[in-house]
Write an enzyme that holds these catalytic residues in place. Structure first.
Site, PDB file in Angstrom:
ATOM      1  N   LYS A 180      15.663  -5.473  -3.186  1.00  0.00           N
ATOM      2  CA  LYS A 180      15.925  -5.055  -1.812  1.00  0.00           C
ATOM      3  C   LYS A 180      14.560  -4.848  -1.151  1.00  0.00           C
ATOM      4  O   LYS A 180      13.924  -3.822  -1.293  1.00  0.00           O
ATOM      5  CB  LYS A 180      16.740  -3.753  -1.788  1.00  0.00           C
ATOM      6  CG  LYS A 180      17.616  -3.574  -0.518  1.00  0.00           C
ATOM      7  CD  LYS A 180      16.832  -3.524   0.789  1.00  0.00           C
ATOM      8  CE  LYS A 180      16.160  -2.185   0.991  1.00  0.00           C
ATOM      9  NZ  LYS A 180      15.426  -2.135   2.322  1.00  0.00           N
ATOM     10  N   GLU A 255       6.548   4.978  -7.452  1.00  0.00           N
ATOM     11  CA  GLU A 255       5.157   4.966  -6.978  1.00  0.00           C
ATOM     12  C   GLU A 255       5.222   5.364  -5.515  1.00  0.00           C
ATOM     13  O   GLU A 255       5.673   4.602  -4.666  1.00  0.00           O
ATOM     14  CB  GLU A 255       4.531   3.588  -7.172  1.00  0.00           C
ATOM     15  CG  GLU A 255       3.020   3.605  -7.086  1.00  0.00           C
ATOM     16  CD  GLU A 255       2.511   3.339  -5.681  1.00  0.00           C
ATOM     17  OE1 GLU A 255       2.229   4.336  -4.970  1.00  0.00           O
ATOM     18  OE2 GLU A 255       2.408   2.174  -5.297  1.00  0.00           O
ATOM     19  N   CYS A 289      -1.508   2.662  -0.276  1.00  0.00           N
ATOM     20  CA  CYS A 289      -1.134   3.918  -0.928  1.00  0.00           C
ATOM     21  C   CYS A 289      -2.324   4.601  -1.593  1.00  0.00           C
ATOM     22  O   CYS A 289      -2.382   5.828  -1.666  1.00  0.00           O
ATOM     23  CB  CYS A 289      -0.024   3.680  -1.943  1.00  0.00           C
ATOM     24  SG  CYS A 289      -0.435   2.454  -3.204  1.00  0.00           S
ATOM     25  N   GLU A 387       0.276  12.407   4.557  1.00  0.00           N
ATOM     26  CA  GLU A 387      -0.078  10.994   4.517  1.00  0.00           C
ATOM     27  C   GLU A 387       0.103  10.368   5.904  1.00  0.00           C
ATOM     28  O   GLU A 387       1.198  10.403   6.475  1.00  0.00           O
ATOM     29  CB  GLU A 387       0.782  10.250   3.497  1.00  0.00           C
ATOM     30  CG  GLU A 387       0.356   8.816   3.307  1.00  0.00           C
ATOM     31  CD  GLU A 387       1.139   8.118   2.205  1.00  0.00           C
ATOM     32  OE1 GLU A 387       0.533   7.338   1.449  1.00  0.00           O
ATOM     33  OE2 GLU A 387       2.358   8.355   2.104  1.00  0.00           O
TER      34      GLU A 387
END
Length: 505
Positions: A180, A255, A289, A387
């Site tokens: 997906k 992750e 990331c 973030e």
């Protein structure tokens, strides 16, 4: 630059490209123009059910799980070959879809092909068991078996490489899978399906359902016939996935987000550190990331290093992602652009000094955030704790090693960290003490496929990469074999049989 035709994107289920059950589509938007690129079939639970059923059938009754390793690896190598043959189209589609500069997406196809070649070798050389002899009585040994159907949910930053990062070990170890992809970047996932179709994998081994996380993604996570969920993305979403998959006891590999520190000491090679931290936050449009989004500078070099940062940021080339000279392109989507711009306003309200580069007039229709420095920051500011995921660097001074370590660890994330110093005792000491899954000392983020990749704290659970992926994508089975005459307790044989009286009416 050569352009490639972009057709409507369909699901890929059981070896066929198909419309969704509902017949609904959504628009895929170009981040440079904010105009529609194409239509994408929108998947829902019914489409996920079909894809999982195909993957389940292929795993339980198809040849993929039971074929020889050598035969299966021929398919894996064929996929790598086809990725390399289609590298130019893949890089074009990736830049068109994501806004990543073409000079950077060109490297992604090579890395994606390497993912498949690497796992073809790893399965042959490292997917091995162990044997344990018990005197002359037993030999116990282990084997690794594929788990079943893997649900792979991938992000929109560097989507093609990150899709192959999951698909390659899942398939190489004998699992079947349902991918997906992120709804904001469907083009290269569709190209991967075309490549795998051309490679001739058995029907149902690899499937793709496009759609949104709240519908297609949630249905994949909750499906009882899916044993594995590998997810890369935002921390909050990862937490929801783990909750929603708990009822079916799925294995989860997560992750997640990061707020990675780079600590630069006065004795560091400052030119190398400057090159590394600028590349680490401003490449990939800051949508990385492991980006070093917090920079801690020792006070004695703070002014010198900040001046160099200002000068370097002023020279970063912002432009059309299809231009080879462009270093920073548009952010993936207008919603994300609004989020990053909001953080810059939060920084302004918190008292930060904002230093930004320039956006060319030709880019005004795109989702551009100029490379930005946030100065006069403290580690307790929201922009230092949350973030941002854009080309925004938070700069913070420190006095001592102890202070730098305290601030580096004073955040909920723990994905990566970078340490710059010529004192290698200090480098090792800090690397051991910093709370992160990965630490680079006197180095930018260099990729080594053999290492475990993953984070600590709110940055993730589990490790993928190298042979560590086998812990997730395979089941370790122990087999005990008697080779001698083992002592077996005579349970129930030591007591004399007693007469049994049966009463009769």
């Amino acid at each position: 630059m050569k352009q490639f035709k972009v057709d409507k994107v369909l699901h890929y289920i059981n070896g066929k490209f198909v419309e969704g059950v509902s017949g609904r589509q959504f628009q895929n938007i170009n981040p440079f123009t904010n105009q529609s690129i194409n239509e994408v079939a929108e998947g829902f639970k019914e489409d996920i059910d079909l894809a999982v059923a195909a993957a389940r059938q292929a795993f339980d009754n198809g040849p993929w799980r039971t074929m020889s390793v050598g035969e299966r690896m021929k398919y894996i190598i064929k996929i790598a070959d086809l990725i390399e043959e289609n590298a130019e189209e893949i890089s074009y589609l990736e830049s068109l879809d994501t806004g990543l500069p073409i000079s950077q997406t060109k490297k992604q196809a090579a890395r994606a092909a390497e993912n498949f070649r690497f796992y073809a070798e790893m399965v042959k050389s490292r997917l091995v068991g162990e044997a344990y002899q018990v005197d002359q009585s037993f030999i116990n040994y282990t084997i690794h078996k594929p788990v079943g159907v893997a649900g792979l949910i991938t992000p929109w930053n560097a989507p093609f490489m990150l899709e192959t990062w999951k698909v390659a070990p899942a398939l190489a170890t004998g699992n079947t899978c349902v991918l997906k992809p992120a709804e904001w970047s469907p083009l290269t996932a569709n190209k991967l399906a075309q490549i795998i179709h051309e490679a001739g994998l058995p029907e149902g081994v690899f499937n793709v359902v496009h759609g949104f996380g709240e519908t297609a993604g949630a249905a994949l996570v909750a499906h009882p016939d899916v044993q594995l969920i590998s997810f890369t993305g935002e921390t909050k979403t990862g937490s929801e996935i783990m909750k929603n998959g708990a009822d079916t006891l799925k294995r989860c590999s997560m992750e997640l987000g990061g707020k990675s520190p780079a600590i630069v000491f006065a004795d560091a090679d400052l030119e190398s550190a400057l090159d590394a931290v600028v590349w680490g936050i401003f490449s990939f449009n800051g949508e990385r990331c492991t980006a070093n989004s917090r920079i801690f500078l020792q006070e004695s070099i703070y002014d010198q290093f900040v001046d160099a940062l200002k000068e370097r940021v002023s020279r970063i080339v912002v432009g059309d992602p299809m231009d080879e000279a462009t270093e920073v392109g548009p952010l993936i989507h207008r919603k994300h652009w609004e989020n990053v711009k909001n953080y810059i306003e939060i920084a302004r309200a918190e008292g930060a000094e904002i230093i930004s580069g320039q956006i060319p007039e030709s880019c005004r229709n795109g989702n551009y955030v100029a490379p930005t420095l946030l100065l006069n920051c403290t580690n307790d500011m929201r922009v230092a704790q949350e973030e941002i995921f854009g080309p925004v660097m938070v700069v913070i001074p420190f006095k001592t090693e102890e202070e730098a370590l305290r601030m580096a660890n004073d955040v909920k994330y723990g994905l990566a960290a970078y340490i710059w110093t010529s004192d290698m005792k200090r480098g090792h000491r800090l690397a051991h003490a910093v709370e992160s899954g990965m630490v680079w000392v006197n180095s930018p983020n260099v990729r080594d496929l053999r290492i475990p990749f993953g984070g600590s704290k709110h940055s993730g659970i589990g490790r993928e990469g190298g042979h560590y992926s086998f812990e997730f994508y395979t089941e370790t089975q122990v087999i005990h074999v008697a080779v001698g005459n083992p002592h077996i307790p005579k349970f129930g044989k030591t007591r004399k049989a007693e007469a049994v009286t049966v009463s009769r009416l």
